[in-house]
Design an enzyme around this catalytic site. Structure first.
Site, PDB file in Angstrom:
ATOM      1  N   LYS A 174       0.849  -1.218   0.045  1.00  0.00           N
ATOM      2  CA  LYS A 174      -0.013   0.175  -0.165  1.00  0.00           C
ATOM      3  C   LYS A 174       0.925   1.204  -0.016  1.00  0.00           C
ATOM      4  CE  LYS A 174      -2.231  -0.857   3.878  1.00  0.00           C
ATOM      5  NZ  LYS A 174      -1.646  -2.060   4.506  1.00  0.00           N
ATOM      6  N   ARG A 212      -9.301   0.973   9.127  1.00  0.00           N
ATOM      7  CA  ARG A 212      -8.876  -0.410   9.454  1.00  0.00           C
ATOM      8  C   ARG A 212      -9.983  -1.163  10.481  1.00  0.00           C
ATOM      9  NH1 ARG A 212      -2.884   0.846   9.232  1.00  0.00           N
ATOM     10  NH2 ARG A 212      -1.956  -0.983   9.559  1.00  0.00           N
ATOM     11  N   ARG A 223      11.806  -6.233   5.457  1.00  0.00           N
ATOM     12  CA  ARG A 223      11.561  -4.798   5.078  1.00  0.00           C
ATOM     13  C   ARG A 223      12.501  -3.942   5.914  1.00  0.00           C
ATOM     14  NH1 ARG A 223       5.634  -2.293   4.957  1.00  0.00           N
ATOM     15  NH2 ARG A 223       5.779  -2.263   7.266  1.00  0.00           N
ATOM     16  N   ARG A 279      11.675  -1.622  11.574  1.00  0.00           N
ATOM     17  CA  ARG A 279      10.494  -1.159  12.495  1.00  0.00           C
ATOM     18  C   ARG A 279      10.099  -2.324  13.575  1.00  0.00           C
ATOM     19  NH1 ARG A 279       5.787   0.813   8.539  1.00  0.00           N
ATOM     20  NH2 ARG A 279       4.423  -0.363  10.217  1.00  0.00           N
ATOM     21  N   ARG A 317      -0.046  -8.734  13.856  1.00  0.00           N
ATOM     22  CA  ARG A 317      -0.704  -7.730  12.769  1.00  0.00           C
ATOM     23  C   ARG A 317      -1.581  -8.504  11.772  1.00  0.00           C
ATOM     24  NH1 ARG A 317       4.427  -4.739  10.689  1.00  0.00           N
ATOM     25  NH2 ARG A 317       2.854  -3.515   9.493  1.00  0.00           N
TER      26      ARG A 317
HETATM   27  P1  AMP Z   1       1.068   0.711   9.041  1.00  0.00           P
HETATM   28  O1  AMP Z   1       2.118   1.598   9.152  1.00  0.00           O
HETATM   29  O2  AMP Z   1       0.051   1.232   8.404  1.00  0.00           O
HETATM   30  O3  AMP Z   1       1.236  -0.682   9.065  1.00  0.00           O
HETATM   31  O4  AMP Z   1       0.734   1.218  11.081  1.00  0.00           O
HETATM   32  C1  AMP Z   1       1.464   0.629  11.850  1.00  0.00           C
HETATM   33  C2  AMP Z   1       0.629   0.653  13.167  1.00  0.00           C
HETATM   34  O5  AMP Z   1       0.186   1.861  13.586  1.00  0.00           O
HETATM   35  C3  AMP Z   1      -0.566  -0.327  13.131  1.00  0.00           C
HETATM   36  O6  AMP Z   1       0.073  -1.745  13.283  1.00  0.00           O
HETATM   37  C4  AMP Z   1      -1.364   0.228  14.269  1.00  0.00           C
HETATM   38  O7  AMP Z   1      -0.791  -0.111  15.429  1.00  0.00           O
HETATM   39  C5  AMP Z   1      -1.230   1.779  13.986  1.00  0.00           C
HETATM   40  N1  AMP Z   1      -2.108   2.122  12.981  1.00  0.00           N
HETATM   41  C6  AMP Z   1      -2.084   2.755  11.564  1.00  0.00           C
HETATM   42  N2  AMP Z   1      -3.162   2.936  11.100  1.00  0.00           N
HETATM   43  C7  AMP Z   1      -4.096   2.605  12.096  1.00  0.00           C
HETATM   44  C8  AMP Z   1      -5.616   2.803  11.874  1.00  0.00           C
HETATM   45  N3  AMP Z   1      -6.215   3.355  10.956  1.00  0.00           N
HETATM   46  N4  AMP Z   1      -6.293   2.409  12.758  1.00  0.00           N
HETATM   47  C9  AMP Z   1      -5.922   1.890  14.194  1.00  0.00           C
HETATM   48  N5  AMP Z   1      -4.333   1.544  14.367  1.00  0.00           N
HETATM   49  C10 AMP Z   1      -3.603   2.016  13.260  1.00  0.00           C
END
Ligand code: AMP
Length: 218
Positions: free
Chosen positions: A15, A90, A129, A162, A173
């Site tokens: 994404k 999400r 990654r 990360r 996740r």
């Molecule tokens: P990402 O970089 O999109 O994988 O997001 C990393 C982490 O941020 C996720 O595993 C969640 O803990 C938090 N996070 C990001 N976007 C959301 C969302 N829309 N709702 C809830 N938690 C989020």
């Protein structure tokens, strides 16, 4: 062209990479709740301090926090001619809150692009990654290695893994995705704006599939 887009799909489906390419192509901003939260964690803001424990364990940050982030961000003038939401919504609660917010501004989501990749492939992608601490560019130790190990090709910044890209957290996740985020796909399917895309193959091929969807007249 004016597009209001949601990019859906499991962690590691690409994404972020696709959102960055679409941003460059269509001159509309990428809005990543994950990036905004990581910035808040880095700056130790009250929101960042609250979010960190959820993020490190692979859980979702609470709906009210992320909905607040998006409501503020969508008011910025650069969203007027479109935006790409990456990593939001999400949960179905977030999707409903987004629709209400947009409706108040006389807008709506036109395309919910769902990038499909299976779990075995995602695990390999995520454990390898590496992310740039300075500019956020992403690499992969095998599929997209930087020229110099540990150094960002684009800005010379330090590459790191990360905390939530460690194997145990990735499992969490993916599970959270199945339980809480997969229903969002059904939400957009019912609205007839779901556009499934195969997320395997070259980055350019996937971009082409997305562009085909965006150009198509519905
Ligand atoms: P990402 O970089 O999109 O994988 O997001 C990393 C982490 O941020 C996720 O595993 C969640 O803990 C938090 N996070 C990001 N976007 C959301 C969302 N829309 N709702 C809830 N938690 C989020």
């Amino acid at each position: 062209m004016n597009f209001n887009i949601v990019l859906l799909g499991p962690p590691g489906c690409g994404k972020g990479t696709q959102a960055k390419m679409l941003t460059a192509k269509y001159q509309i901003p990428q809005i990543s709740t994950g990036d905004i939260l990581r910035e808040a964690v880095k700056n130790k803001t009250p929101m960042g301090i609250k979010a960190k424990a959820f993020m490190d364990s692979g859980k979702l940050v609470t709906d009210d926090v992320v909905v607040g982030i998006i409501q503020d961000r969508l008011k910025e003038p650069d969203c007027e001619s479109g935006f790409i939401l990456d990593g939001f919504p999400r949960t179905v609660v977030q999707a409903e809150a987004l629709d209400r917010t947009l409706e108040e501004a006389g807008k709506k989501i036109e395309h919910a692009i769902s990038i499909e990749v299976d779990d075995a492939e995602l695990m390999g992608r995520l454990t390898g990654r590496r992310t740039c601490r300075s500019c956020g560019a992403m690499y992969h130790v095998m599929f997209n290695a930087p020229q110099k190990e540990g150094i960002c090709d684009a800005c010379g910044g330090e590459l790191y893994q990360r905390d939530d890209d460690q194997e145990a957290t990735i499992r969490n996740r993916l599970e959270v995705y199945q339980q809480q985020t997969a229903p969002v796909i059904g939400y957009y399917r019912k609205k007839n704006i779901l556009r499934p895309i195969k997320g395997t193959g070259g980055i350019e091929d996937i971009l082409k599939s997305i562009e085909d969807v965006l150009q198509r007249k519905e």
